[in-house]
Motif scaffolding. Structure first.
Motif, PDB file in Angstrom:
ATOM      1  N   ARG A 136       0.855  -1.197   0.000  1.00 22.60           N
ATOM      2  CA  ARG A 136       0.000   0.000   0.000  1.00 22.60           C
ATOM      3  C   ARG A 136       0.886   1.240   0.000  1.00 22.60           C
ATOM      4  O   ARG A 136       0.684   2.166  -0.809  1.00 22.60           O
TER       5      ARG A 136
ATOM      6  N   GLU B  20      -4.166   0.363  -1.020  1.00 18.84           N
ATOM      7  CA  GLU B  20      -5.118  -0.169  -0.047  1.00 18.84           C
ATOM      8  C   GLU B  20      -4.518  -1.438   0.559  1.00 18.84           C
ATOM      9  O   GLU B  20      -3.797  -2.175  -0.111  1.00 18.84           O
TER      10      GLU B  20
ATOM     11  N   ALA C 227     -12.466  -1.250  -0.649  1.00 17.92           N
ATOM     12  CA  ALA C 227     -11.115  -0.898  -1.113  1.00 17.92           C
ATOM     13  C   ALA C 227     -11.075  -0.816  -2.631  1.00 17.92           C
ATOM     14  O   ALA C 227     -10.461   0.099  -3.204  1.00 17.92           O
TER      15      ALA C 227
END
Length: 557
Positions: A496, A507, A518
Motif C-alpha cells: 500500500r 489499499e 477498497a
C-alpha cells in the motif's frame, strides 16, 4: 531521387509507414539518432524503467491487436534485459519487433563496450535476427521484419542497429505498408471435415494460438453453435470463446477440471484450431498420444511446418484461424448431431467448476468471495493480466471471459508479466478497465513499472496477493520434499505504501469485507492502484493447503 535522410529518420519513417502508433523503450546512447527522429514523429513513446518491462508492454499490445508490438532497447545489458519479453513472444506466438542498439560498424568483432552477437543471443527464441549495416536497406529490411513477425506462426524479430549506421545518410524511398496474407482452406478440406463431423459421436474442439480476431471468434462461435460442438480453450487463451455460451466447456490450463480432461480423452474427434497443444494444455504430453493420437485429430494451423512435429493428425488443414473461422461459419450439419446433450453437460461441468461461491480457503480473506465481487462489479470486457504463480488460478478458473482481447497472460510462465502487460493494455485502450493479478514474488519482478503507469496516468488496478513466499515453488517443495522449506520464503514491503510513494493509490486488505470498499476507492481514485491483499500462507490453491499437500507427501513415502 528521395531526399537524403539519416538512418534514424529513415527508420522512424518506416515505422510510421507500417502503421506504428506507439512504442516502448528504455533510452540508450546507441540509438540517439532514433530518439531524435521520434521527437517530431506522430508515434507515442512510452519510457519504461527496465527493458524487460518495455518488451513485455510491447508484446502485450501485439497479443491484443495482432500487429507487431515495437520496443527499442540499448545494446548489451539492455538487450539481455529484454530477452524475457522476446521469450514470451516466442512461446506465445506474438508478433514483436525488438530494435536493439549495436556498436559502431568499425568496432564490430572486437568485444567493444556492450557488444553482443545478437544472432547467437537471440537465435533460438526469435523468428529472425538481422543487423542492418546500410541505411539504404532500412526500408527493405524493416518491411521484411514486419512480414516475418506476422506471417505463419507469428513471433519476435530482433533488429540490430549499429550506432554509426543510424547517423549515416542515404537517399532511399520508403517501403509500402506491410500486409498479412491469410491462408484459406480449400473446398476439399472443408468437405472432409464435414464428413468427419457427420461420422463422429463424441467430437471436441480446442482453440488456441494467435492470429485470431474479434470477428473470427464470433464466426467460429456461429460454427460451434450450428454443430452444438463442445469448445475448450487452450492454456491462457480463454478469451477465444465466450464462457457464458452453452457450448463452452472450460480451459486446458494448470489444474484443469478432471471432468474436462476425461471428455477429451474419451472423444473420437479432436478439432484443434490455432494451437500446438504443447506441454501445459496437453497436461504434460499425456492428453493425446504422441505421435499418433487414439482420437481422430484435425489440426488447423497457420504454419505448415508445425504439422507432424508432435502429433500425426488424421487431417491437417493449412489455414490461419481467421480464414478458417470465416470458411466454417456458414457450414451446417447435414443431420441432427448426436452429441448435443454431451455439450450441455460439458457446459454444466464448467459452470460448477468455475463457481467461486462455494470456495473456502484458510484465513479471513476469502478469495472466492473476492472473485464473486469482481464478477458483479467489473465490466464484462475488462482486460485481466497476470504473470506466473498459483495466484493466477483465481483468474483462470473463476473469471468468466466473454470477449476477445480481454486476457493477457504468458503461456511461457514468465513471472512479472502482469504489471507491464497491464501498462501496455491501458496505454493502448485507455477506455478499457485493466486489472492486474499478481503474487508478491511475481509483482517484484517488474514492480518498478508501476512508476510508468503513474507517469502516463494509467489507472490500472493491481490485485496483489501476498502470502510471503514463492508459492508455486513451495507447493512443489512440499509435494516432493515435505517439511524441508528452502529458498522460498519472502519478506515483503508494505505494498500500500509502495503504491503511495510512487504517486498511486494504495489499499491494504486483510479480511473479505474490506475488499469491496477498497476496490471502490481504488477505481474512484483515477490513479494506478495496488490492493495489497494478505492471504493465509496455507491457502496455496483454491482446493488444497500446504498442510494437506505435506501430509499426503509424507504418507506416500
Amino acid at each position: 531521387m528521395p531526399a537524403s535522410r539519416t538512418g534514424g529518420q529513415i527508420l522512424v519513417d518506416q515505422l510510421i509507414t507500417h502503421g506504428v502508433q506507439q512504442l516502448f523503450c528504455v533510452p540508450g546512447e546507441s540509438f540517439l539518432a532514433v530518439l531524435d527522429a521520434l521527437h517530431d514523429a506522430s508515434i507515442a513513446v512510452s519510457v519504461c524503467r527496465q527493458e524487460g518491462g518495455a518488451a513485455m508492454m510491447a508484446e502485450a499490445q501485439g497479443k491484443l491487436t495482432g500487429r507487431p508490438g515495437v520496443c527499442f532497447v540499448t545494446r548489451g545489458p539492455g538487450a539481455t534485459n529484454a530477452a524475457a519479453g522476446v521469450h514470451i513472444a516466442h512461446q506465445d506466438s506474438t508478433p514483436l519487433l525488438l530494435f536493439v542498439g549495436q556498436v559502431a560498424r568499425d568496432a564490430l568483432g572486437r568485444e567493444a563496450f556492450q557488444e553482443l552477437d545478437y544472432s547467437a543471443v537471440f537465435g533460438s527464441m526469435a523468428k529472425w535476427v538481422v543487423q542492418i549495416d546500410d541505411p539504404a536497406r532500412l526500408p527493405e529490411l524493416v518491411s521484411r521484419a514486419f512480414h516475418v513477425a506476422t506471417s505463419g506462426r507469428p513471433g519476435p524479430v530482433v533488429i540490430a542497429l549499429p550506432e554509426d549506421m543510424l547517423t549515416a545518410a542515404a537517399s532511399v524511398a520508403d517501403a509500402l505498408p506491410y500486409a498479412v496474407a491469410e491462408t484459406y482452406p480449400g473446398e476439399a478440406p472443408l468437405a472432409e471435415l464435414q464428413q468427419r463431423l457427420a461420422a463422429a459421436q463424441r467430437p471436441v474442439v480446442i482453440l488456441g494460438g494467435s492470429r485470431w480476431s474479434e470477428a473470427a471468434t464470433q464466426q467460429f462461435t456461429a460454427f460451434a453453435e450450428a454443430f452444438a460442438l463442445p469448445v475448450f480453450c487452450s492454456f491462457r487463451r480463454q478469451m477465444l470463446f465466450d464462457h457464458g455460451h452453452r457450448c463452452y466447456g472450460g480451459d486446458l490450463g494448470l489444474g484443469a477440471n478432471p471432468r474436462l480432461l476425461e471428455r477429451i480423452r474419451q472423444s473420437d474427434l479432436v478439432l484443434l484450431v490455432g494451437g500446438r497443444l504443447s506441454e501445459v494444455p496437453s497436461q504434460g504430453y499425456t492428453l493425446l498420444d504422441i505421435p499418433t493420437p487414439q482420437q481422430a485429430l484435425v489440426h488447423v494451423y497457420a504454419d505448415a511446418d508445425e504439422f507432424g512435429k508432435l502429433y500425426r493428425a488424421s487431417q491437417s488443414i493449412h489455414a490461419t484461424p481467421q480464414a478458417f473461422a470465416e470458411a466454417v461459419s456458414t457450414l451446417q450439419p447435414t443431420a441432427p448431431v448426436a452429441w448435443a446433450e454431451t455439450t450441455q453437460a460439458a457446459h454444466a461441468d464448467y459452470l460448477r467448476w468455475s463457481d467461486p461461491a462455494p470456495i473456502r480457503i484458510p484465513g479471513p480473506l476469502q478469495m472466492g468471495a473476492v472473485m464473486q465481487h469482481l464478477r458483479e462489479v467489473l465490466p464484462a470486457d475488462s482486460i485481466f493480466c497476470n504473470g506466473a504463480g498459483n495466484f493466477a488460478t483465481w483468474v483462470h478458473r473463476f473469471w468468466p471471459f466473454s470477449s476477445y482481447a480481454s486476457q493477457l497472460a504468458p503461456t511461457s510462465g514468465s513471472m512479472g508479466y502482469g504489471l507491464p502487460a497491464g501498462v501496455g493494455a491501458k496505454r493502448l485502450w485507455p477506455q478499457r478497465e485493466v486489472v492486474v493479478f499478481a503474487g508478491d514474488g511475481d509483482f517484484m519482478m517488474h514492480g518498478q513499472e508501476f512508476a510508468t503507469a503513474v507517469q502516463y496516468g494509467l489507472p490500472i488496478i493491481v490485485v496483489l496477493l501476498d502470502n510471503a513466499m514463492y508459492g508455486t515453488i513451495r507447493m512443489h517443495q512440499e509435494r516432493h520434499y515435505p517439511g524441508r522449506v528452502s529458498a522460498t520464503q519472502l519478506k515483503n514491503p508494505d505494498f500500500r505504501g509502495y503504491a503511495e510513494v510512487f504517486g498511486g493509490h494504495g489499499e491494504r486488505v486483510t479480511r473479505t469485507e474490506e475488499f469491496a470498499p477498497a476496490l471502490a476507492r481504488a477505481r474512484a481514485s483515477g490513479k494506478p492502484s495496488i490492493l495489497h491483499c494478505l492471504l493465509d500462507p496455507e491457502a496455496i490453491t483454491p482446493s488444497s493447503t500446504l498442510q494437506s499437500i505435506r501430509t499426503a507427501a509424507f504418507a506416500a513415502q
